[in-house]
Scaffold this motif. Structure first.
Motif, PDB file in Angstrom:
ATOM      1  N   SER A  10      -1.205   4.392   8.510  1.00 32.15           N
ATOM      2  CA  SER A  10      -0.895   4.231   7.087  1.00 32.15           C
ATOM      3  C   SER A  10      -1.828   5.121   6.259  1.00 32.15           C
ATOM      4  N   SER A  11      -2.347   4.622   5.135  1.00 32.43           N
ATOM      5  CA  SER A  11      -3.132   5.494   4.244  1.00 32.43           C
ATOM      6  C   SER A  11      -4.591   5.103   4.114  1.00 32.43           C
ATOM      7  N   HIS A  12      -5.055   4.164   4.918  1.00 33.45           N
ATOM      8  CA  HIS A  12      -6.360   3.591   4.593  1.00 33.45           C
ATOM      9  C   HIS A  12      -7.446   3.745   5.659  1.00 33.45           C
ATOM     10  N   THR A  13      -7.230   4.532   6.703  1.00 32.25           N
ATOM     11  CA  THR A  13      -8.327   4.637   7.677  1.00 32.25           C
ATOM     12  C   THR A  13      -9.198   5.866   7.407  1.00 32.25           C
ATOM     13  N   GLY A  47      -2.003  -3.674   3.375  1.00 32.34           N
ATOM     14  CA  GLY A  47      -2.955  -2.578   3.528  1.00 32.34           C
ATOM     15  C   GLY A  47      -3.910  -2.628   2.354  1.00 32.34           C
ATOM     16  N   SER A  48      -4.129  -1.482   1.716  1.00 32.90           N
ATOM     17  CA  SER A  48      -5.110  -1.409   0.624  1.00 32.90           C
ATOM     18  C   SER A  48      -4.724  -2.335  -0.525  1.00 32.90           C
ATOM     19  N   MET A  49      -3.618  -2.033  -1.175  1.00 30.43           N
ATOM     20  CA  MET A  49      -3.235  -2.786  -2.383  1.00 30.43           C
ATOM     21  C   MET A  49      -2.740  -4.180  -2.023  1.00 30.43           C
ATOM     22  N   GLY A 102      -6.017   6.436  -4.608  1.00 29.91           N
ATOM     23  CA  GLY A 102      -5.826   5.038  -5.007  1.00 29.91           C
ATOM     24  C   GLY A 102      -6.867   4.034  -4.544  1.00 29.91           C
ATOM     25  N   PHE A 103      -7.592   4.336  -3.476  1.00 33.39           N
ATOM     26  CA  PHE A 103      -8.344   3.241  -2.848  1.00 33.39           C
ATOM     27  C   PHE A 103      -9.398   2.616  -3.757  1.00 33.39           C
ATOM     28  N   LYS A 104     -10.090   3.445  -4.514  1.00 31.83           N
ATOM     29  CA  LYS A 104     -11.160   2.920  -5.367  1.00 31.83           C
ATOM     30  C   LYS A 104     -10.654   1.861  -6.337  1.00 31.83           C
ATOM     31  N   PHE A 105      -9.321   1.876  -6.621  1.00 32.72           N
ATOM     32  CA  PHE A 105      -8.727   0.955  -7.601  1.00 32.72           C
ATOM     33  C   PHE A 105      -8.304  -0.387  -6.987  1.00 32.72           C
ATOM     34  N   SER A 121     -14.430   5.698   4.989  1.00 30.47           N
ATOM     35  CA  SER A 121     -15.027   5.741   3.647  1.00 30.47           C
ATOM     36  C   SER A 121     -14.043   6.330   2.635  1.00 30.47           C
ATOM     37  N   ARG A 122     -14.180   5.900   1.385  1.00 24.02           N
ATOM     38  CA  ARG A 122     -13.406   6.452   0.274  1.00 24.02           C
ATOM     39  C   ARG A 122     -14.342   6.657  -0.906  1.00 24.02           C
ATOM     40  N   LEU A 123     -14.163   7.751  -1.635  1.00 27.20           N
ATOM     41  CA  LEU A 123     -14.985   7.989  -2.822  1.00 27.20           C
ATOM     42  C   LEU A 123     -14.601   7.025  -3.932  1.00 27.20           C
ATOM     43  N   ILE A 124     -15.602   6.572  -4.667  1.00 29.00           N
ATOM     44  CA  ILE A 124     -15.341   5.815  -5.898  1.00 29.00           C
ATOM     45  C   ILE A 124     -16.169   6.448  -7.008  1.00 29.00           C
ATOM     46  N   SER A 154      -6.234  11.734  11.297  1.00 26.21           N
ATOM     47  CA  SER A 154      -5.218  11.977  10.264  1.00 26.21           C
ATOM     48  C   SER A 154      -4.884  10.697   9.509  1.00 26.21           C
ATOM     49  N   CYS A 155      -4.340  10.891   8.327  1.00 24.64           N
ATOM     50  CA  CYS A 155      -4.013   9.793   7.425  1.00 24.64           C
ATOM     51  C   CYS A 155      -2.898  10.314   6.508  1.00 24.64           C
ATOM     52  N   MET A 156      -2.338   9.472   5.654  1.00 22.39           N
ATOM     53  CA  MET A 156      -1.230   9.959   4.808  1.00 22.39           C
ATOM     54  C   MET A 156      -1.468   9.706   3.321  1.00 22.39           C
ATOM     55  N   LEU A 172       3.117  -9.868   4.782  1.00 17.53           N
ATOM     56  CA  LEU A 172       3.741  -9.371   6.010  1.00 17.53           C
ATOM     57  C   LEU A 172       3.248  -7.957   6.271  1.00 17.53           C
ATOM     58  N   GLU A 173       2.671  -7.762   7.440  1.00 22.06           N
ATOM     59  CA  GLU A 173       2.117  -6.452   7.811  1.00 22.06           C
ATOM     60  C   GLU A 173       2.765  -5.998   9.122  1.00 22.06           C
ATOM     61  N   GLN A 174       3.354  -4.811   9.105  1.00 18.83           N
ATOM     62  CA  GLN A 174       4.104  -4.363  10.294  1.00 18.83           C
ATOM     63  C   GLN A 174       3.212  -4.040  11.497  1.00 18.83           C
ATOM     64  N   PHE A 175       1.954  -3.640  11.209  1.00 18.25           N
ATOM     65  CA  PHE A 175       1.012  -3.345  12.291  1.00 18.25           C
ATOM     66  C   PHE A 175      -0.131  -4.364  12.239  1.00 18.25           C
ATOM     67  N   LYS A 226       7.499  -6.600  10.982  1.00 16.30           N
ATOM     68  CA  LYS A 226       7.993  -5.548  10.081  1.00 16.30           C
ATOM     69  C   LYS A 226       9.140  -6.060   9.213  1.00 16.30           C
ATOM     70  N   VAL A 227       9.065  -5.809   7.920  1.00 18.13           N
ATOM     71  CA  VAL A 227      10.169  -6.157   7.029  1.00 18.13           C
ATOM     72  C   VAL A 227      11.256  -5.091   7.184  1.00 18.13           C
ATOM     73  N   ILE A 228      12.472  -5.568   7.473  1.00 21.46           N
ATOM     74  CA  ILE A 228      13.585  -4.637   7.705  1.00 21.46           C
ATOM     75  C   ILE A 228      14.396  -4.465   6.421  1.00 21.46           C
TER      76      ILE A 228
HETATM   77  C1  LIG Z   1      -7.549  11.147   4.185  1.00 18.18           C
HETATM   78  C2  LIG Z   1      -7.498  10.295   2.954  1.00 18.18           C
HETATM   79  C3  LIG Z   1      -8.577  10.277   2.091  1.00 18.18           C
HETATM   80  C4  LIG Z   1      -8.545   9.501   0.928  1.00 18.18           C
HETATM   81  N1  LIG Z   1      -9.634   9.493   0.116  1.00 18.18           N
HETATM   82  C5  LIG Z   1      -9.653   8.682  -0.971  1.00 18.18           C
HETATM   83  C6  LIG Z   1     -10.835   8.571  -1.748  1.00 18.18           C
HETATM   84  O1  LIG Z   1     -11.866   9.190  -1.442  1.00 18.18           O
HETATM   85  N2  LIG Z   1     -10.819   7.730  -2.820  1.00 18.18           N
HETATM   86  C7  LIG Z   1      -9.708   7.018  -3.159  1.00 18.18           C
HETATM   87  O2  LIG Z   1      -9.752   6.285  -4.153  1.00 18.18           O
HETATM   88  N3  LIG Z   1      -8.562   7.119  -2.424  1.00 18.18           N
HETATM   89  C8  LIG Z   1      -8.516   7.905  -1.353  1.00 18.18           C
HETATM   90  N4  LIG Z   1      -7.400   8.006  -0.577  1.00 18.18           N
HETATM   91  C9  LIG Z   1      -6.156   7.322  -1.016  1.00 18.18           C
HETATM   92  C10 LIG Z   1      -6.087   5.862  -0.666  1.00 18.18           C
HETATM   93  O3  LIG Z   1      -6.589   5.612   0.624  1.00 18.18           O
HETATM   94  C11 LIG Z   1      -4.621   5.433  -0.806  1.00 18.18           C
HETATM   95  O4  LIG Z   1      -4.218   5.721  -2.141  1.00 18.18           O
HETATM   96  C12 LIG Z   1      -4.437   3.966  -0.537  1.00 18.18           C
HETATM   97  O5  LIG Z   1      -4.918   3.622   0.741  1.00 18.18           O
HETATM   98  C13 LIG Z   1      -2.942   3.614  -0.637  1.00 18.18           C
HETATM   99  O6  LIG Z   1      -2.816   2.228  -0.465  1.00 18.18           O
HETATM  100  P1  LIG Z   1      -1.411   1.527  -0.207  1.00 18.18           P
HETATM  101  O7  LIG Z   1      -1.671   0.066  -0.274  1.00 18.18           O
HETATM  102  O8  LIG Z   1      -0.377   2.133  -1.089  1.00 18.18           O
HETATM  103  O9  LIG Z   1      -1.001   1.943   1.277  1.00 18.18           O
HETATM  104  P2  LIG Z   1      -1.593   1.466   2.677  1.00 18.18           P
HETATM  105  O10 LIG Z   1      -3.036   1.162   2.591  1.00 18.18           O
HETATM  106  O11 LIG Z   1      -1.125   2.453   3.670  1.00 18.18           O
HETATM  107  O12 LIG Z   1      -0.861   0.075   2.953  1.00 18.18           O
HETATM  108  C14 LIG Z   1       0.495  -0.033   3.215  1.00 18.18           C
HETATM  109  C15 LIG Z   1       0.681  -1.071   4.307  1.00 18.18           C
HETATM  110  O13 LIG Z   1       2.041  -1.484   4.330  1.00 18.18           O
HETATM  111  C16 LIG Z   1       2.422  -1.700   5.670  1.00 18.18           C
HETATM  112  N5  LIG Z   1       3.886  -1.629   5.723  1.00 18.18           N
HETATM  113  C17 LIG Z   1       4.658  -0.580   5.379  1.00 18.18           C
HETATM  114  N6  LIG Z   1       5.974  -0.848   5.554  1.00 18.18           N
HETATM  115  C18 LIG Z   1       6.038  -2.124   5.998  1.00 18.18           C
HETATM  116  C19 LIG Z   1       7.120  -2.974   6.365  1.00 18.18           C
HETATM  117  N7  LIG Z   1       8.388  -2.555   6.310  1.00 18.18           N
HETATM  118  N8  LIG Z   1       6.847  -4.224   6.789  1.00 18.18           N
HETATM  119  C20 LIG Z   1       5.556  -4.678   6.858  1.00 18.18           C
HETATM  120  N9  LIG Z   1       4.480  -3.878   6.541  1.00 18.18           N
HETATM  121  C21 LIG Z   1       4.725  -2.635   6.103  1.00 18.18           C
HETATM  122  C22 LIG Z   1       1.729  -0.566   6.399  1.00 18.18           C
HETATM  123  O14 LIG Z   1       1.648  -0.793   7.784  1.00 18.18           O
HETATM  124  C23 LIG Z   1       0.364  -0.531   5.683  1.00 18.18           C
HETATM  125  O15 LIG Z   1      -0.589  -1.333   6.342  1.00 18.18           O
HETATM  126  C24 LIG Z   1      -7.395   8.752   0.600  1.00 18.18           C
HETATM  127  C25 LIG Z   1      -6.304   8.746   1.484  1.00 18.18           C
HETATM  128  C26 LIG Z   1      -6.346   9.496   2.655  1.00 18.18           C
HETATM  129  C27 LIG Z   1      -5.170   9.502   3.571  1.00 18.18           C
END
Ligand SMILES: Cc1cc2nc3c(=O)[nH]c(=O)nc-3n(C[C@H](O)[C@H](O)[C@H](O)COP(=O)(O)OP(=O)(O)OC[C@H]3O[C@@H](n4cnc5c(N)ncnc54)[C@H](O)[C@@H]3O)c2cc1C
Length: 382
Positions: free
Chosen positions: A42-45, A12-14, A346-349, A48-51, A313-315, A32-35, A167-169
């Motif tokens: 997840s958390s990235h749709t 995903g993002s990171m 987190g996204f901006k990072f 747009s995200r603020l930076i 929605s997002c998480m 490995l990406e489960q979707f 998906k990693v189990i």
């Molecule tokens: C509504 C909303 C608004 C936001 N606004 C901002 C903003 O303006 N500025 C900003 O900086 N941040 C913003 N954020 C936060 C930012 O988007 C998140 O901090 C960031 O996306 C988190 O990244 P991540 O890599 O931890 O998770 P994700 O991007 O969710 O990536 C995790 C990935 O792991 C995969 N995965 C999980 N478990 C497994 C498994 N067992 N096997 C294989 N794959 C797996 C998931 O499917 C997913 O694709 C916002 C978040 C939300 C929800």
């Protein structure tokens, strides 16, 4: 079984940026990406995200943000795409409130550039008269789905293997390698990086710091005069909510040729939403949530006729102090790295995190002080 130098769980993002940095440095890597890439479970749709650089959360993040700014320009250059749009951000809040005073702390510690603006500077907004206005020119927005796809594609072009819908189990550390089991097979790796976002807890049954997953809603409004909100006319904006924690924020209307997803004026509220199991992110009452977002928009926009066009929605994955958790998993010989608890900011990072996690996996110094993001801070609190 296939053997890798590093496996990244969660592209995903990171994870996507980490995969890219590892591949760029010549490692044999598997993501490995489960979707599917850029999924809405997840958390990235949300388009747009603020930076921003004048970080109100804490000045500790500013050195990381400077690296992230460099990283965004680098990936744009490598892939020849636009991911970062410098629209500027207008901030409004009480002078002594956490938003304005937090920005001022980062500005004075790192000598950043910020301008004062009157509360009526942007005519579509109606700002309380006791609020102070600030404008950060170097701030703007980045595009999450496009960034993830770009990083993944660039990683593959540099030799990374990406497996989607797998998906990693479970994983198990043996004496000289780690074995991963997925719903489709098994893999060996020297090092493991867990960037599984809101789903990470299922991969860390004995993880000590508490993580909380919340559902966050985003809305797209239908203003009477769309032309007032184009990217040339209107910036990103952040408004402190009066009397309650959290900020209300939004974006200009984005040009459709460069952005996929809903059209309209995107707004959201940055404060903990309802605590959920990640599987239930889509189970909410959209009429009720639309009403909630609409009532906020009526407080801060002059146009009282706006309607919600779309809702999504997002998480967030909160750590207990809202700071990220970036560290080696304890007692694992620095073979397993976790990046979690991004707490909704987190996204901006992303580019900076990709480089940091890649360096950690390669046993190199990250060059930045990550003490405030380490697991040790939770042990120190006990
Ligand atoms: C509504 C909303 C608004 C936001 N606004 C901002 C903003 O303006 N500025 C900003 O900086 N941040 C913003 N954020 C936060 C930012 O988007 C998140 O901090 C960031 O996306 C988190 O990244 P991540 O890599 O931890 O998770 P994700 O991007 O969710 O990536 C995790 C990935 O792991 C995969 N995965 C999980 N478990 C497994 C498994 N067992 N096997 C294989 N794959 C797996 C998931 O499917 C997913 O694709 C916002 C978040 C939300 C929800």
């Amino acid at each position: 079984m296939k053997q890798y130098d590093v496996i990244v769980v969660g592209v995903g993002s990171m994870g996507s940026a980490t995969l890219y940095d590892l591949a760029k440095n010549g490692l044999k890597v598997l993501g490995l990406e489960q979707f599917e890439l850029a999924n809405d479970l997840s958390s990235h749709t949300g388009q747009s995200r603020l930076i921003r650089l004048a970080y109100f959360e804490h000045p500790n993040y500013v050195p990381l943000l400077k690296n992230a700014y460099t990283g965004w320009r680098q990936i744009e250059e490598d892939a020849d795409v636009n991911l970062f749009y410098q629209t500027g951000i207008a901030y409004y809040g009480k002078p002594e409130g956490p938003l304005i005073s937090g920005i001022q702390s980062s500005v004075s510690k790192y000598d950043l550039s910020i301008a004062s603006i009157p509360s009526d500077h942007y005519s579509p907004l109606q700002i309380p008269t006791d609020y102070q206005g600030l404008y950060e020119e170097v701030a703007g927005l980045v595009t999450p789905e496009k960034a993830i796809r770009t990083y993944a594609q660039q990683a593959i072009m540099r030799g990374a293997v990406l497996r989607q819908n797998e998906k990693v189990i479970s994983w198990k550390q043996e004496t000289d390698h780690i074995i991963l089991k997925t719903d489709q097979g098994s893999y060996y790796t020297e090092k493991l990086i867990l960037t599984a976002g809101p789903h990470i807890q299922s991969l860390l049954p004995t993880f000590i710091p508490q993580l909380t997953v919340t559902r966050q809603l985003i809305g797209w409004l239908n203003p009477s005069r769309w032309q007032d909100f184009s990217m040339n006319e209107f910036p990103c904006w952040v408004i402190e909510e009066e009397g309650v924690p959290g900020i209300y924020y939004g974006f200009p209307i984005l040009p459709i040729e460069q952005f996929s997803g809903p059209i309209g004026l995107k707004i959201a509220y940055h404060a903990p939403g309802v605590v959920i199991d990640p599987q239930s992110v889509k189970e909410y009452d959209s009429a009720q949530e639309a009403q909630r977002l609409l009532s906020m928009s009526r407080r801060y926009f002059r146009d009282q006729k706006m309607k919600i066009l779309n809702i999504s929605s997002c998480m967030y994955t909160y750590s207990s102090d809202d700071d990220f958790i970036i560290d080696y998993l304890p007692q694992r010989d620095e073979k397993i790295i976790i990046a979690t608890g991004f707490s909704g900011h987190g996204f901006k990072f992303v580019p900076a995190m990709g480089e940091i996690l890649s360096k950690m996996a390669r046993g190199l110094s990250t060059g930045v002080d990550l003490t405030f993001l380490s697991m040790g801070r939770f042990r120190d609190q006990k």
